[in-house]
Design an enzyme around this catalytic site. Structure first.
Site, PDB file in Angstrom:
ATOM      1  N   GLY A   1       0.816  -1.197   0.000  1.00 53.90           N
ATOM      2  CA  GLY A   1       0.000   0.000   0.000  1.00 53.90           C
ATOM      3  C   GLY A   1       0.851   1.249   0.000  1.00 53.90           C
ATOM      4  O   GLY A   1       2.029   1.230  -0.374  1.00 53.90           O
ATOM      5  N   CYS A   2       0.272   2.350   0.422  1.00 52.69           N
ATOM      6  CA  CYS A   2       1.000   3.620   0.471  1.00 52.69           C
ATOM      7  C   CYS A   2       2.257   3.476   1.313  1.00 52.69           C
ATOM      8  O   CYS A   2       2.215   2.987   2.444  1.00 52.69           O
ATOM      9  CB  CYS A   2       0.103   4.706   1.047  1.00 52.69           C
ATOM     10  SG  CYS A   2       0.924   6.295   1.242  1.00 52.69           S
ATOM     11  N   PHE A   3       3.382   3.930   0.768  1.00 58.15           N
ATOM     12  CA  PHE A   3       4.638   3.713   1.480  1.00 58.15           C
ATOM     13  C   PHE A   3       4.784   4.565   2.728  1.00 58.15           C
ATOM     14  O   PHE A   3       5.644   4.299   3.564  1.00 58.15           O
ATOM     15  CB  PHE A   3       5.858   3.878   0.577  1.00 58.15           C
ATOM     16  CG  PHE A   3       5.854   5.035  -0.395  1.00 58.15           C
ATOM     17  CD1 PHE A   3       5.184   6.218  -0.142  1.00 58.15           C
ATOM     18  CD2 PHE A   3       6.553   4.932  -1.593  1.00 58.15           C
ATOM     19  CE1 PHE A   3       5.207   7.280  -1.042  1.00 58.15           C
ATOM     20  CE2 PHE A   3       6.584   5.981  -2.508  1.00 58.15           C
ATOM     21  CZ  PHE A   3       5.907   7.159  -2.225  1.00 58.15           C
ATOM     22  N   TRP A   4       3.947   5.587   2.908  1.00 57.68           N
ATOM     23  CA  TRP A   4       4.048   6.401   4.113  1.00 57.68           C
ATOM     24  C   TRP A   4       3.906   5.556   5.376  1.00 57.68           C
ATOM     25  O   TRP A   4       4.702   5.658   6.308  1.00 57.68           O
ATOM     26  CB  TRP A   4       2.962   7.472   4.120  1.00 57.68           C
ATOM     27  CG  TRP A   4       3.073   8.502   3.051  1.00 57.68           C
ATOM     28  CD1 TRP A   4       4.149   8.766   2.258  1.00 57.68           C
ATOM     29  CD2 TRP A   4       2.053   9.433   2.658  1.00 57.68           C
ATOM     30  NE1 TRP A   4       3.856   9.795   1.395  1.00 57.68           N
ATOM     31  CE2 TRP A   4       2.592  10.229   1.615  1.00 57.68           C
ATOM     32  CE3 TRP A   4       0.752   9.658   3.094  1.00 57.68           C
ATOM     33  CZ2 TRP A   4       1.858  11.239   0.994  1.00 57.68           C
ATOM     34  CZ3 TRP A   4       0.012  10.666   2.483  1.00 57.68           C
ATOM     35  CH2 TRP A   4       0.566  11.455   1.444  1.00 57.68           C
TER      36      TRP A   4
END
Length: 241
Positions: A65-68
């Site tokens: 998913g979003c790497f954040w």
């Protein structure tokens, strides 16, 4: 730092996303209904067979998913010395946020984790990855983020890492602890390309962003709850690449 034009484009897209994320909560207040709860982590056993690595530094690359949020989780794990957001699965020419976002480059938003195997093993990292960092049963999406660029993928740096990951996936599927089968793929690590500077340390630098509050801070809380001995209060940050 990104150019002003790129910053404006990025801010515009994220502002729209933030508005879409806030809308259900606002409607729930107006209608006196509870908003959807953050997806709960899954408490899972460690790998039955872990990878034994020598030396004081090794790397692993995970996409979920979003790497954040993935970066933020691993930055709080003891033994991790560096966690960098970036792209894997495609070519160097398309390793940008703009192009990866199209879902046509082969890239996945990924995180390169550098760790000390004498402190935290590859199996330990896999356990955090599957239980806290993301949901491995969601095919080509994570929460509100859809597309192959958000797929659940492990990019092993060695064949030993690949074998350990495959064995662990089989082990976890047999437990029946997840609501569905694990769809995580294992793809050869051709290269890892660091993401733009404004993506690095994003969770720590933007703790009040609704996206971070709704989707990523609960992961940090779950890490602290499920892995108290592995949790570090102060994250190891990238700073300036």
């Amino acid at each position: 730092m990104p150019s002003s034009a790129l910053s404006t484009s990025f801010a515009g897209r994220r502002s729209l996303l933030v508005a879409l994320l806030i809308l259900p909560a606002l409607l729930s207040v107006l209608w006196n209904q509870p908003a959807a709860a953050q997806e709960a982590p899954v408490e899972i056993p460690p790998p039955a067979v872990d990878l034994v690595e020598t030396g004081t530094s090794a790397t692993a690359v995970f996409a979920g998913g979003c790497f954040w949020g993935v970066q933020g989780v691993f930055q709080h794990v003891k033994g991790v010395t560096r966690a960098v957001s970036g792209y894997s699965g495609g070519s160097a020419e398309t390793a940008t946020y703009e192009q990866t976002g199209s879902g046509t480059t082969g890239h996945a938003e990924s995180v390169e984790v550098t760790y000390d195997p004498s402190v935290v093993t590859y199996g330990d990292l896999l356990q955090v990855y599957f239980s806290v960092a993301h949901n491995p049963t969601q095919l080509n999406y994570q929460g509100p983020d859809h597309g192959t660029q958000y797929r659940s993928t492990i990019f092993p740096a060695t064949e030993e890492q690949a074998e350990t990951a495959r064995a662990y996936i089989a082990q976890l599927d047999e437990t029946g602890l997840f609501e569905g089968p694990i769809v995580t793929t294992i793809e050869p690590l051709e290269a890892f390309y660091p993401a733009e500077q404004y993506h690095q340390d994003f969770l720590t630098l933007n703790p009040t962003w609704p996206y971070i509050v709704f989707h990523d801070l609960p992961k940090i809380a779950a890490l602290k709850q499920l892995f108290p001995d592995a949790y570090r209060e102060e994250p190891v940050l990238v700073g300036t690449l």
